[in-house]
Write an enzyme that holds these catalytic residues in place. Sequence first.
Site, PDB file in Angstrom:
ATOM      1  N   ASN A 189      -4.819   8.137 137.590  1.00 47.78           N
ATOM      2  CA  ASN A 189      -6.512   8.692 137.009  1.00 47.78           C
ATOM      3  C   ASN A 189      -6.844   7.358 136.626  1.00 47.78           C
ATOM      4  O   ASN A 189      -6.066   7.159 135.650  1.00 47.78           O
ATOM      5  CB  ASN A 189      -6.072  10.053 136.118  1.00 47.78           C
ATOM      6  CG  ASN A 189      -6.380  10.197 135.173  1.00 47.78           C
ATOM      7  OD1 ASN A 189      -8.238   9.948 135.311  1.00 47.78           O
ATOM      8  ND2 ASN A 189      -5.487  11.230 134.263  1.00 47.78           N
ATOM      9  N   TRP A 190      -7.978   7.328 136.740  1.00 47.41           N
ATOM     10  CA  TRP A 190      -8.743   5.742 136.662  1.00 47.41           C
ATOM     11  C   TRP A 190      -9.465   6.796 135.131  1.00 47.41           C
ATOM     12  O   TRP A 190     -10.085   5.813 134.328  1.00 47.41           O
ATOM     13  CB  TRP A 190      -9.861   6.189 136.941  1.00 47.41           C
ATOM     14  CG  TRP A 190      -9.175   5.035 138.522  1.00 47.41           C
ATOM     15  CD1 TRP A 190      -8.116   4.839 138.196  1.00 47.41           C
ATOM     16  CD2 TRP A 190     -10.616   4.216 139.141  1.00 47.41           C
ATOM     17  NE1 TRP A 190      -8.214   3.887 139.913  1.00 47.41           N
ATOM     18  CE2 TRP A 190      -9.364   3.148 139.800  1.00 47.41           C
ATOM     19  CE3 TRP A 190     -11.513   3.730 138.818  1.00 47.41           C
ATOM     20  CZ2 TRP A 190     -10.348   2.887 141.015  1.00 47.41           C
ATOM     21  CZ3 TRP A 190     -12.428   3.059 140.309  1.00 47.41           C
ATOM     22  CH2 TRP A 190     -10.984   2.104 141.173  1.00 47.41           C
ATOM     23  N   LYS A 191      -9.656   7.805 134.336  1.00 45.51           N
ATOM     24  CA  LYS A 191     -10.094   8.484 133.045  1.00 45.51           C
ATOM     25  C   LYS A 191     -11.046   7.591 133.094  1.00 45.51           C
ATOM     26  O   LYS A 191     -12.055   7.543 134.012  1.00 45.51           O
ATOM     27  CB  LYS A 191      -9.231   7.641 131.905  1.00 45.51           C
ATOM     28  CG  LYS A 191      -7.647   8.667 132.294  1.00 45.51           C
ATOM     29  CD  LYS A 191      -6.701   8.079 131.417  1.00 45.51           C
ATOM     30  CE  LYS A 191      -5.166   8.364 131.348  1.00 45.51           C
ATOM     31  NZ  LYS A 191      -4.237   8.825 130.183  1.00 45.51           N
ATOM     32  N   HIS A 206      -5.386  17.936 131.902  1.00 42.85           N
ATOM     33  CA  HIS A 206      -5.055  16.497 131.243  1.00 42.85           C
ATOM     34  C   HIS A 206      -5.353  17.518 129.707  1.00 42.85           C
ATOM     35  O   HIS A 206      -6.213  17.565 128.988  1.00 42.85           O
ATOM     36  CB  HIS A 206      -5.632  15.641 131.483  1.00 42.85           C
ATOM     37  CG  HIS A 206      -4.994  14.621 131.118  1.00 42.85           C
ATOM     38  ND1 HIS A 206      -4.944  13.770 130.453  1.00 42.85           N
ATOM     39  CD2 HIS A 206      -4.692  13.273 131.960  1.00 42.85           C
ATOM     40  CE1 HIS A 206      -4.349  12.583 130.038  1.00 42.85           C
ATOM     41  NE2 HIS A 206      -4.768  12.435 130.973  1.00 42.85           N
ATOM     42  N   GLU A 217      -5.511  14.841 127.009  1.00 38.86           N
ATOM     43  CA  GLU A 217      -7.326  14.769 126.486  1.00 38.86           C
ATOM     44  C   GLU A 217      -7.937  15.982 126.861  1.00 38.86           C
ATOM     45  O   GLU A 217      -8.850  15.409 125.739  1.00 38.86           O
ATOM     46  CB  GLU A 217      -6.955  12.754 127.185  1.00 38.86           C
ATOM     47  CG  GLU A 217      -6.763  11.944 127.085  1.00 38.86           C
ATOM     48  CD  GLU A 217      -6.127  10.846 128.453  1.00 38.86           C
ATOM     49  OE1 GLU A 217      -6.772  11.309 129.170  1.00 38.86           O
ATOM     50  OE2 GLU A 217      -5.446  10.311 128.345  1.00 38.86           O
ATOM     51  N   GLU A 236       3.061  15.537 131.696  1.00 41.33           N
ATOM     52  CA  GLU A 236       2.863  14.552 131.651  1.00 41.33           C
ATOM     53  C   GLU A 236       2.984  14.708 129.506  1.00 41.33           C
ATOM     54  O   GLU A 236       2.005  15.121 128.854  1.00 41.33           O
ATOM     55  CB  GLU A 236       1.136  14.232 131.311  1.00 41.33           C
ATOM     56  CG  GLU A 236       0.975  13.767 132.547  1.00 41.33           C
ATOM     57  CD  GLU A 236      -0.081  12.845 132.848  1.00 41.33           C
ATOM     58  OE1 GLU A 236      -0.435  11.657 133.270  1.00 41.33           O
ATOM     59  OE2 GLU A 236      -1.381  13.626 132.931  1.00 41.33           O
ATOM     60  N   GLY A 239      -0.352   6.088 127.809  1.00 37.56           N
ATOM     61  CA  GLY A 239      -0.601   5.070 127.483  1.00 37.56           C
ATOM     62  C   GLY A 239      -0.507   4.772 126.044  1.00 37.56           C
ATOM     63  O   GLY A 239      -1.028   3.533 125.515  1.00 37.56           O
ATOM     64  N   SER A 280       2.605   6.353 131.491  1.00 34.54           N
ATOM     65  CA  SER A 280       3.191   5.050 130.899  1.00 34.54           C
ATOM     66  C   SER A 280       3.731   4.544 131.838  1.00 34.54           C
ATOM     67  O   SER A 280       5.189   3.223 132.166  1.00 34.54           O
ATOM     68  CB  SER A 280       3.949   4.979 129.469  1.00 34.54           C
ATOM     69  OG  SER A 280       3.551   4.673 128.699  1.00 34.54           O
ATOM     70  N   GLY A 328      -2.153   6.934 135.092  1.00 34.35           N
ATOM     71  CA  GLY A 328      -3.472   6.132 134.044  1.00 34.35           C
ATOM     72  C   GLY A 328      -3.556   4.687 134.402  1.00 34.35           C
ATOM     73  O   GLY A 328      -4.063   4.119 135.559  1.00 34.35           O
ATOM     74  N   GLY A 329      -3.075   3.319 133.240  1.00 29.98           N
ATOM     75  CA  GLY A 329      -3.559   2.686 133.109  1.00 29.98           C
ATOM     76  C   GLY A 329      -3.138   1.554 134.341  1.00 29.98           C
ATOM     77  O   GLY A 329      -4.165   1.153 134.776  1.00 29.98           O
TER      78      GLY A 329
HETATM   79  P1  13P Z   1      -0.964   6.293 131.644  1.00 34.79           P
HETATM   80  O1  13P Z   1      -0.452   5.603 132.520  1.00 34.79           O
HETATM   81  O2  13P Z   1      -1.677   5.410 131.702  1.00 34.79           O
HETATM   82  O3  13P Z   1       0.281   6.214 130.460  1.00 34.79           O
HETATM   83  O4  13P Z   1      -1.705   7.467 131.699  1.00 34.79           O
HETATM   84  C1  13P Z   1      -1.270   8.817 132.162  1.00 34.79           C
HETATM   85  C2  13P Z   1      -1.895   9.769 131.840  1.00 34.79           C
HETATM   86  O5  13P Z   1      -2.160  10.113 131.223  1.00 34.79           O
HETATM   87  C3  13P Z   1      -2.205  10.042 134.138  1.00 34.79           C
HETATM   88  O6  13P Z   1      -3.212  11.477 134.132  1.00 34.79           O
END
Ligand code: 13P
Length: 246
Positions: free
Chosen positions: A11-13, A98, A100, A165, A171, A206, A227-228
């Site tokens: 997930n590149w956000k 998600h 967020e 999650e 993050g 993470s 994510g990251g």
């Molecule tokens: P991180 O891997 O950056 O913690 O993000 C997780 C996430 O929200 C994937 O959807």
Amino acid sequence: LSDRRVLIAGNWKMHGSLAAADAFAYRLGEHLADRAAPAELLVCPPATLLERLGSKLRPLKVGLGAQDCHAKPSGAFTGDIAAPMLPELGCRYVIVGHSERRQLHGEDDATVRAKAEAALAAGLTPIVCVGETEAQRESGAAESVVGTQLEGSLPSAGMLVVAYEPVWAIGTGKNATQADIAGMHGFLRRRLGERGTVTRILYGGSVKPQNAGEILGTSDVDGVLVGGASLQADDFWAIAAAAPAR
Ligand code: 13P
């Protein structure tokens, strides 16, 4: 077991550019030239990159997904993207709910469910996200919170993926313990068992190359939502390479 093939989803956000997408696909292609994909691979970039990245990932047999969709198939919804617009770009998946989106856009379970239904109607597989906050975990409410989210967010029928999650692990570099992950995934598996369809359950928060082996080796974990660490092809590949053979 074959329909629970391990899924490594990125997930590149709100990150990425055309140049970054090109570089990512090129590097992932180099890895895939050396070794067949150890799991099903999926990347969910921002909507601006779906077409470009999708065109580069298609020959690599790496899947494409979107990060959100609207619940309605069309209409006066400035800035939104409807689920039926996504398959044309090569998407097979869409993330819905998600944390967020839930926290920053006020999406509740009913909204998430409507989006998941819209995704299914468009022929997409929704990745429905659930997870508790740190305060909820500390007060012992993690299972009841996640159980309520699951009940309220899932469409009544249809093939989907669930992503657990924990909000406090996203993050932050904080990891849930293997026991906590196994506990929650087991709980979700029992709840989902009542649906009668095979549902893969991903863990997210993470996930990095260093912890991917342990997380992917946890019972009832069918993959990860990254994510990251999904922004760099080498890290994404290293996470995929940690997938157990199924
Ligand atoms: P991180 O891997 O950056 O913690 O993000 C997780 C996430 O929200 C994937 O959807």
